[in-house]
Design a protein around this motif. Structure first.
Motif, mmCIF file in Angstrom:
data_model
loop_
_atom_site.group_PDB
_atom_site.id
_atom_site.type_symbol
_atom_site.label_atom_id
_atom_site.label_comp_id
_atom_site.label_asym_id
_atom_site.label_seq_id
_atom_site.Cartn_x
_atom_site.Cartn_y
_atom_site.Cartn_z
ATOM 1 N N SER A 172 44.824 35.311 36.938
ATOM 2 C CA SER A 172 44.909 36.494 36.049
ATOM 3 C C SER A 172 43.861 36.315 35.147
ATOM 4 O O SER A 172 44.063 37.261 34.123
ATOM 5 C CB SER A 172 46.355 36.565 35.717
ATOM 6 N N HIS A 175 47.175 44.830 35.602
ATOM 7 C CA HIS A 175 46.843 45.057 34.154
ATOM 8 C C HIS A 175 46.258 46.321 33.815
ATOM 9 O O HIS A 175 45.308 46.565 33.502
ATOM 10 C CB HIS A 175 45.867 43.823 33.426
ATOM 11 N N PRO A 176 47.272 47.346 33.976
ATOM 12 C CA PRO A 176 46.703 48.840 33.780
ATOM 13 C C PRO A 176 46.413 49.086 32.189
ATOM 14 O O PRO A 176 47.098 48.576 31.516
ATOM 15 C CB PRO A 176 47.708 49.607 34.200
ATOM 16 N N SER A 177 45.333 49.728 32.023
ATOM 17 C CA SER A 177 44.751 49.910 30.580
ATOM 18 C C SER A 177 45.372 51.166 30.091
ATOM 19 O O SER A 177 45.265 51.457 29.021
ATOM 20 C CB SER A 177 43.394 49.580 30.414
ATOM 21 N N ASP A 178 45.446 51.881 31.024
ATOM 22 C CA ASP A 178 45.947 53.684 30.705
ATOM 23 C C ASP A 178 47.242 53.798 31.379
ATOM 24 O O ASP A 178 47.151 53.923 32.637
ATOM 25 C CB ASP A 178 44.914 54.451 31.079
ATOM 26 N N SER A 191 47.349 56.274 34.261
ATOM 27 C CA SER A 191 46.518 55.967 35.655
ATOM 28 C C SER A 191 47.222 55.122 36.482
ATOM 29 O O SER A 191 46.943 54.864 37.379
ATOM 30 C CB SER A 191 45.295 55.007 35.115
ATOM 31 N N GLN A 220 52.884 50.922 41.595
ATOM 32 C CA GLN A 220 52.912 50.092 40.199
ATOM 33 C C GLN A 220 54.132 50.369 39.472
ATOM 34 O O GLN A 220 54.643 49.377 38.806
ATOM 35 C CB GLN A 220 51.742 50.508 39.349
#
Length: 180
Positions: free
Chosen positions: A50, A111-114, A117, A122
């Motif tokens: 990760s 590791h979604p940033s938004d 999205s 997920q």
């Protein structure tokens, strides 16, 4: 292999279903060490994959050992030091079981940033991870409650103390080793 050792998975299942306590586990220091090593390897592989630094991985493993030391102190304070191996085995076995289930789900979440999205899978994986985390915390608090012979609320407090000790030691070691 003796019948008693064949029952170890069933005893761990009983811990997870709140039908048993750490006193139902065998006194098995070797199994405890093997579980700690297997868990450290699994967690290190996941963390390095990760993108975590080696310093963070080392810190996390040392944090676990420091938390086990704190558990030994708690048991000594309650005049129950002989319960260390079984209590630690209960925590390690259930923790390892939950790692085996949770780590693949963590890969799905990523590791979604938004937040916008996020996909449905997920979100579902994150909800399942949260439920597993709560379940594991309840199991650990119950193990501590029984090992220390304290009320459930005090078992939750003991779990929080051990978690804080683990996080503090992990962070301190990681920073000392150069993690940013």
């Amino acid at each position: 292999m003796s019948k008693r050792w064949m029952q170890l998975p069933a005893r761990v299942r009983d811990l997870c279903l709140f039908r048993g306590g750490p006193q139902d586990l065998p006194y098995a220091p070797g199994v405890l060490i093997a579980l700690l090593i297997a868990s450290a390897i699994l967690e290190a592989a996941f963390d390095l994959r990760s993108g975590s630094s080696v310093a963070v991985v080392i810190g996390a493993n040392i944090g676990t050992l420091v938390a086990l030391g704190a558990l030994a102190l708690m048991l000594r304070w309650r005049c129950k030091p002989a319960r260390f191996v079984q209590a630690a085995l209960g925590l390690a076995a259930t923790g390892f079981l939950f790692e085996l289930i949770a780590l693949p789900l963590a890969l799905v979440v990523g590791h979604p940033s938004d937040p916008a999205s996020l996909k449905g899978t997920q979100i579902l994986a994150a909800l399942v991870l949260f439920a597993l985390l709560v379940w594991q915390a309840c199991i650990a608090a119950n193990i501590l409650r029984q090992a220390l012979e304290i009320p459930l609320a005090a078992g939750v407090l003991a779990l929080l103390v051990l978690g804080f000790v683990d996080l503090f030691a992990s962070g301190l070691v990681a920073v000392l080793l150069g993690a940013t």
